[in-house]
Write a protein that holds these residues in place. Structure first.
Motif, PDB file in Angstrom:
ATOM      1  N   ASP A   8       0.938  -1.236  -0.296  1.00  0.00           N
ATOM      2  CA  ASP A   8      -0.011  -0.205  -0.052  1.00  0.00           C
ATOM      3  C   ASP A   8       0.802   1.230   0.185  1.00  0.00           C
ATOM      4  OD1 ASP A   8      -2.745   0.189  -0.187  1.00  0.00           O
ATOM      5  OD2 ASP A   8      -3.126  -0.808   1.809  1.00  0.00           O
ATOM      6  N   ILE A   9       0.801   1.873  -0.970  1.00  0.00           N
ATOM      7  CA  ILE A   9       1.773   3.381  -1.100  1.00  0.00           C
ATOM      8  C   ILE A   9       0.839   4.477  -1.013  1.00  0.00           C
ATOM      9  CG2 ILE A   9       3.223   4.583  -2.979  1.00  0.00           C
ATOM     10  CD1 ILE A   9       3.456   1.724  -4.188  1.00  0.00           C
ATOM     11  N   THR A  10       1.150   5.499  -0.208  1.00  0.00           N
ATOM     12  CA  THR A  10       0.464   6.628   0.007  1.00  0.00           C
ATOM     13  C   THR A  10       1.442   7.704  -0.196  1.00  0.00           C
ATOM     14  OG1 THR A  10      -0.725   5.509   1.708  1.00  0.00           O
ATOM     15  CG2 THR A  10      -0.965   8.065   1.532  1.00  0.00           C
ATOM     16  N   THR A  11       1.055   8.574  -1.168  1.00  0.00           N
ATOM     17  CA  THR A  11       1.999   9.908  -1.498  1.00  0.00           C
ATOM     18  C   THR A  11       1.274  10.963  -0.918  1.00  0.00           C
ATOM     19  OG1 THR A  11       0.859  10.368  -3.491  1.00  0.00           O
ATOM     20  CG2 THR A  11       2.505   8.910  -3.763  1.00  0.00           C
TER      21      THR A  11
ATOM     22  N   PRO B 243      -4.659  16.814   8.861  1.00  0.00           N
ATOM     23  CA  PRO B 243      -4.390  17.475   9.758  1.00  0.00           C
ATOM     24  C   PRO B 243      -2.962  18.205   9.582  1.00  0.00           C
ATOM     25  CG  PRO B 243      -5.767  15.828  10.895  1.00  0.00           C
ATOM     26  CD  PRO B 243      -5.540  15.536   9.407  1.00  0.00           C
ATOM     27  N   VAL B 244      -2.092  17.274   9.351  1.00  0.00           N
ATOM     28  CA  VAL B 244      -0.700  17.623   9.326  1.00  0.00           C
ATOM     29  C   VAL B 244      -0.503  18.547   8.091  1.00  0.00           C
ATOM     30  CG1 VAL B 244       1.426  16.734   8.948  1.00  0.00           C
ATOM     31  CG2 VAL B 244       0.073  15.232  10.246  1.00  0.00           C
TER      32      VAL B 244
ATOM     33  N   LEU C 120       8.864  20.209   1.760  1.00  0.00           N
ATOM     34  CA  LEU C 120       7.751  20.068   2.411  1.00  0.00           C
ATOM     35  C   LEU C 120       7.060  18.735   2.516  1.00  0.00           C
ATOM     36  CD1 LEU C 120       6.429  22.072   4.113  1.00  0.00           C
ATOM     37  CD2 LEU C 120       4.701  22.522   2.580  1.00  0.00           C
ATOM     38  N   ASN C 121       7.122  17.983   1.065  1.00  0.00           N
ATOM     39  CA  ASN C 121       6.412  16.681   1.048  1.00  0.00           C
ATOM     40  C   ASN C 121       7.330  15.636   2.103  1.00  0.00           C
ATOM     41  OD1 ASN C 121       5.175  14.178  -0.477  1.00  0.00           O
ATOM     42  ND2 ASN C 121       7.463  13.804  -0.618  1.00  0.00           N
ATOM     43  N   GLY C 122       8.290  15.807   2.212  1.00  0.00           N
ATOM     44  CA  GLY C 122       8.974  14.698   2.892  1.00  0.00           C
ATOM     45  C   GLY C 122       8.887  15.262   4.696  1.00  0.00           C
TER      46      GLY C 122
ATOM     47  N   ILE D  88       5.310  14.019   5.299  1.00  0.00           N
ATOM     48  CA  ILE D  88       5.156  12.294   5.312  1.00  0.00           C
ATOM     49  C   ILE D  88       5.826  11.928   6.465  1.00  0.00           C
ATOM     50  CG2 ILE D  88       6.105  10.237   4.024  1.00  0.00           C
ATOM     51  CD1 ILE D  88       3.565  11.453   2.641  1.00  0.00           C
ATOM     52  N   ILE D  89       6.944  12.384   6.934  1.00  0.00           N
ATOM     53  CA  ILE D  89       7.567  11.769   7.953  1.00  0.00           C
ATOM     54  C   ILE D  89       6.792  12.114   9.325  1.00  0.00           C
ATOM     55  CG2 ILE D  89       9.520  12.337   9.398  1.00  0.00           C
ATOM     56  CD1 ILE D  89      10.166  10.784   7.032  1.00  0.00           C
TER      57      ILE D  89
END
Ligand code: FES
Length: 180
Positions: A77-80, A92-93, A109-111, A114-115
């Motif tokens: 399951d991949i979520t981007t 919310p993040v 910002l993506n990283g 996600i983190i």
């Protein structure tokens, strides 16, 4: 020396959608997400697993999409970044990073988001040291660290209020779509 392998169909589950891509199984997942599936949330920064700009979630855990080959990800399951929001709105993040102006150029910002999502899924009430530790391998060259930390602190409260833990990318099913 890396040798290329003949393209073959590989099934992926991305943001709740089943897709089949036809590609060399050694292709970095990041290239497939950005170039074939047009998911440009994950960014190409270093291409070496060092900067975190390409981070995605695989079965809820953060991984670097630039170093993971397509063959290693089949059936997971991949979520981007694009898969974090729902019909009800932003995760919310994501909202916390907007509220706290957590971006300058925005490339990292993506990283960072996600983190943070992965962190809050395994530890909904992180201490300052936990937050800094989780983000320590993600690079921001603009120096927006103060705002990023404020955004993560805000995200802790927003996620608790929304009782959100991890994206459930498997919630929807769809007919596989083939991308060559
Ligand atoms: Fe993947 Fe830098 S582009 S870690």
């Amino acid at each position: 020396m890396k040798t290329s392998v003949a393209p073959s169909p590989i099934s992926l589950r991305v943001n709740g959608r089943n897709v089949v891509v036809v590609a060399d199984p050694q292709t970095p997942l990041l290239y497939i997400l950005r170039n074939d599936l047009e998911l440009n949330g994950p960014k190409y920064g270093c291409g070496l697993g060092e900067c975190g700009a390409c981070s995605i979630l695989v079965d809820g855990r953060a991984v670097r999409a630039c170093t993971i080959p397509l063959r290693a990800i089949a059936g997971r399951d991949i979520t981007t970044l694009e898969g974090l929001c729902t019909e009800d709105g932003l995760h919310p993040v994501q909202q916390a990073f907007i509220d706290e102006s957590g971006a300058q150029c925005g490339y990292c910002l993506n990283g960072m988001i996600i983190i943070t999502v992965a962190l809050l899924a395994r530890n909904p009430d992180p201490q300052e040291a936990d937050i800094r530790d989780a983000l320590r391998h993600n690079l921001c060259r603009c120096g927006t660290h103060v705002e990023i930390l404020a955004a993560v602190r805000k995200a802790v409260g927003l996620c608790k209020a929304a009782a959100i833990k991890a994206p459930t990318a498997g919630a929807r099913t769809a007919t596989p779509e083939v991308r060559a």
